[in-house]
Enzyme design. Structure first.
Site, mmCIF file in Angstrom:
data_model
loop_
_atom_site.group_PDB
_atom_site.id
_atom_site.type_symbol
_atom_site.label_atom_id
_atom_site.label_comp_id
_atom_site.label_asym_id
_atom_site.label_seq_id
_atom_site.Cartn_x
_atom_site.Cartn_y
_atom_site.Cartn_z
ATOM 1 C CE LYS A 197 -12.637 -11.618 -10.933
ATOM 2 N NZ LYS A 197 -11.477 -11.269 -11.969
ATOM 3 C CG HIS B 73 1.944 -2.847 -15.040
ATOM 4 N ND1 HIS B 73 1.704 -4.009 -14.263
ATOM 5 C CD2 HIS B 73 2.984 -3.158 -15.888
ATOM 6 C CE1 HIS B 73 2.630 -5.011 -14.770
ATOM 7 N NE2 HIS B 73 3.368 -4.460 -15.821
ATOM 8 N NE ARG C 72 -8.914 -10.720 -6.045
ATOM 9 C CZ ARG C 72 -8.975 -12.101 -5.974
ATOM 10 N NH1 ARG C 72 -9.547 -12.815 -6.889
ATOM 11 N NH2 ARG C 72 -8.011 -12.521 -4.957
ATOM 12 C CG ASN D 8 1.815 3.306 -5.755
ATOM 13 O OD1 ASN D 8 2.240 4.135 -6.234
ATOM 14 N ND2 ASN D 8 2.506 2.103 -5.801
ATOM 15 N N GLY E 184 0.753 -1.192 0.072
ATOM 16 C CA GLY E 184 -0.034 -0.083 0.097
ATOM 17 C C GLY E 184 0.790 1.069 0.054
HETATM 18 C C1 GAR Z 1 3.350 -1.211 -7.308
HETATM 19 O O1 GAR Z 1 4.462 -1.196 -7.745
HETATM 20 C C2 GAR Z 1 2.245 -1.372 -8.715
HETATM 21 O O2 GAR Z 1 2.767 -0.837 -9.860
HETATM 22 C C3 GAR Z 1 2.184 -2.881 -8.950
HETATM 23 O O3 GAR Z 1 1.887 -3.568 -7.657
HETATM 24 C C4 GAR Z 1 2.854 -2.546 -6.678
HETATM 25 C C5 GAR Z 1 2.138 -2.364 -5.536
HETATM 26 O O4 GAR Z 1 2.849 -1.676 -4.336
HETATM 27 N N1 GAR Z 1 1.059 -3.379 -9.517
HETATM 28 C C6 GAR Z 1 1.182 -4.279 -10.682
HETATM 29 O O5 GAR Z 1 2.023 -5.042 -10.751
HETATM 30 C C7 GAR Z 1 -0.356 -4.517 -11.477
HETATM 31 N N2 GAR Z 1 -0.139 -5.556 -12.182
HETATM 32 P P1 GAR Z 1 2.256 -0.762 -3.111
HETATM 33 O O6 GAR Z 1 1.281 -1.962 -2.597
HETATM 34 O O7 GAR Z 1 3.532 -0.669 -2.375
HETATM 35 O O8 GAR Z 1 1.467 0.402 -3.544
#
Ligand code: GAR
Length: 187
Positions: free
Chosen positions: A65, A109, A91, A14, A12
């Protein structure tokens, strides 16, 4: 002020970047709901710390879902959510959520899409010998890491340590997500 929902499955960081930007006034929005499909994920503590309401669920405890997405759609509508930000929500979004929030769901991403989709984008790119890495923010459709690209930021890296790429990339993610969400809310 616009209402955001953030969906996450893991740490989390982000989520926290978006929540901190709302708190600082760098983002003219508030996070009205954090949705997490992994009971125990660290993002849940972060949401508590920011006073953000959480909906934590186990997908396995629903028949399909469509059932858990139907419940989520109702919560998003009740809280008048304008934009859904996926932030490490591991997901594929189904048609129930997509049709209810068409054009209002975005994802971040850790690769320059359409290269290196999936859950191990950085590890796959390092194994491939990539020299220019990057971050993509895109609209979400029914495919894995598909959908029209909104923003990208690239960085050079000539090494073979995925952890280092993650560290550099996450710093960029946190800035780019805040900037891009603000631009989307302005339009
Ligand atoms: C982030 O790096 C995001 O880009 C990636 O998961 C991570 C979550 O980090 N998302 C993907 O790979 C989507 N396919 P966080 O939980 O620290 O925000």
């Amino acid at each position: 002020m616009k209402n955001l929902a953030v969906f996450a499955s893991g740490s989390g960081t982000n989520f926290e970047a978006l929540a901190q930007a709302c708190a600082d006034g760098r983002l003219d929005a508030r996070i009205v709901l954090m949705v997490c499909d992994k009971p125990g994920a660290k993002v849940i503590e972060r949401a508590e710390r920011f006073g953000v309401e959480s909906f934590v669920f186990s997908p396995k405890s629903y028949p399909s879902k469509a059932d858990f997405e139907g419940e989520i759609v109702q919560m998003l509508r009740d809280r008048q959510v304008d934009l859904v930000c996926l932030a490490g929500y591991m997901r594929i979004v189904g048609s129930t959520l997509l049709s209810a929030f068409a054009g209002r769901i975005v994802n971040i991403h850790p690769s320059l899409l359409p290269s290196f989709k999936g859950a191990h984008a950085v590890e796959d790119a390092v194994a491939y010998g990539v020299k220019v890495y990057g971050i993509t923010i895109h609209y979400v459709d029914e495919t894995l890491d598909g959908g029209k690209i909104i923003a990208q930021r690239a960085f050079p890296y000539d090494g073979n340590d995925p952890d280092e790429v993650h560290r550099i990339g996450q710093k960029i993610e946190h800035e780019l997500y805040v900037e891009t969400v603000q631009k989307l809310l302005n339009n």
